[in-house]
Design a protein around this motif. Structure first.
Motif, PDB file in Angstrom:
ATOM      1  N   GLU A  69       5.818  -3.898  -5.276  1.00 12.73           N
ATOM      2  CA  GLU A  69       5.778  -2.766  -4.344  1.00 12.73           C
ATOM      3  C   GLU A  69       4.340  -2.501  -3.925  1.00 12.73           C
ATOM      4  O   GLU A  69       3.405  -2.801  -4.673  1.00 12.73           O
ATOM      5  N   GLU A  71       2.164   0.758  -2.795  1.00 10.74           N
ATOM      6  CA  GLU A  71       2.167   2.222  -2.699  1.00 10.74           C
ATOM      7  C   GLU A  71       1.107   2.672  -1.712  1.00 10.74           C
ATOM      8  O   GLU A  71       0.205   1.912  -1.347  1.00 10.74           O
ATOM      9  N   ASP A  72       1.213   3.935  -1.311  1.00 12.71           N
ATOM     10  CA  ASP A  72       0.191   4.528  -0.451  1.00 12.71           C
ATOM     11  C   ASP A  72      -1.177   4.380  -1.105  1.00 12.71           C
ATOM     12  O   ASP A  72      -1.303   4.431  -2.319  1.00 12.71           O
ATOM     13  N   VAL A  77       1.911  -2.823  -7.038  1.00 12.75           N
ATOM     14  CA  VAL A  77       2.569  -2.614  -8.328  1.00 12.75           C
ATOM     15  C   VAL A  77       3.504  -3.784  -8.601  1.00 12.75           C
ATOM     16  O   VAL A  77       4.374  -4.089  -7.797  1.00 12.75           O
ATOM     17  N   ARG A 106      -0.655  -2.364 -12.216  1.00 13.82           N
ATOM     18  CA  ARG A 106      -1.048  -1.762 -10.943  1.00 13.82           C
ATOM     19  C   ARG A 106      -2.435  -2.266 -10.564  1.00 13.82           C
ATOM     20  O   ARG A 106      -3.307  -2.326 -11.417  1.00 13.82           O
ATOM     21  N   ARG A 108      -5.447  -1.810  -7.431  1.00 14.98           N
ATOM     22  CA  ARG A 108      -5.923  -1.201  -6.192  1.00 14.98           C
ATOM     23  C   ARG A 108      -6.520  -2.317  -5.339  1.00 14.98           C
ATOM     24  O   ARG A 108      -7.459  -2.978  -5.746  1.00 14.98           O
TER      25      ARG A 108
END
Length: 148
Positions: A69, A71-72, A77, A106, A108
């Motif tokens: 996924e 994410e904003d 993820v 996760r 970034r």
């Protein structure tokens, strides 16, 4: 003689938690019983001129049990669940080292990652996630005429 708790965590043999998780035969319970979410998924992250490529070792995890996924805020993820094999009647575990249960990692992503073009593929227990980069824009130079 007294026992001193070292506070080193689940894998510290001086920790009382370590010995509490062992049965009388010395078999340590699977990590999934001790932690609700596992983070021991090994991931390699390579940056190429065109993309960010992440490879996650997921042995025993089918592509239906893995999830990727975005994410904003540009956070990638990787999550899923590794099924726990239950012993059949008459069988008993003597050693359990492979973890089972939920896992999640996760990451970034840096600026310039094309979050709308993320792709993923699973082959031989390795999940490969490719995040393309935006093409580098050449700086536009505008000549300003000097008056006077």
């Amino acid at each position: 003689m007294s026992l001193v708790r070292s506070g080193g965590g689940v894998f510290d043999p001086l920790s009382l938690d370590f010995w509490a998780s062992a049965d009388p035969l010395g078999v340590v319970r699977p990590l999934a019983e001790q932690c609700p979410v596992l983070t021991n998924v090994c991931v390699d992250w390579k940056e190429t001129p065109a993309a960010h490529v992440l490879r996650a070792n997921l042995p025993g995890v089918g592509k239906d049990a893995a999830r990727v996924e975005v994410e904003d805020g540009g956070v990638l993820v990787i999550s899923g669940e590794r099924a726990r094999e239950e012993p059949r009647e008459g069988e008993a575990w003597r050693l359990v080292e492979r973890s089972s249960g939920r896992f999640q990692r996760r990451f970034r992503l840096p600026r310039g990652a094309r979050l709308d073009q993320v792709s993923a593929a699973m082959e031989d227990g390795v999940l490969t996630v490719t995040v393309p980069k935006e093409k580098a824009k050449k700086p536009q130079v505008k000549t300003v005429e000097i008056s006077g």
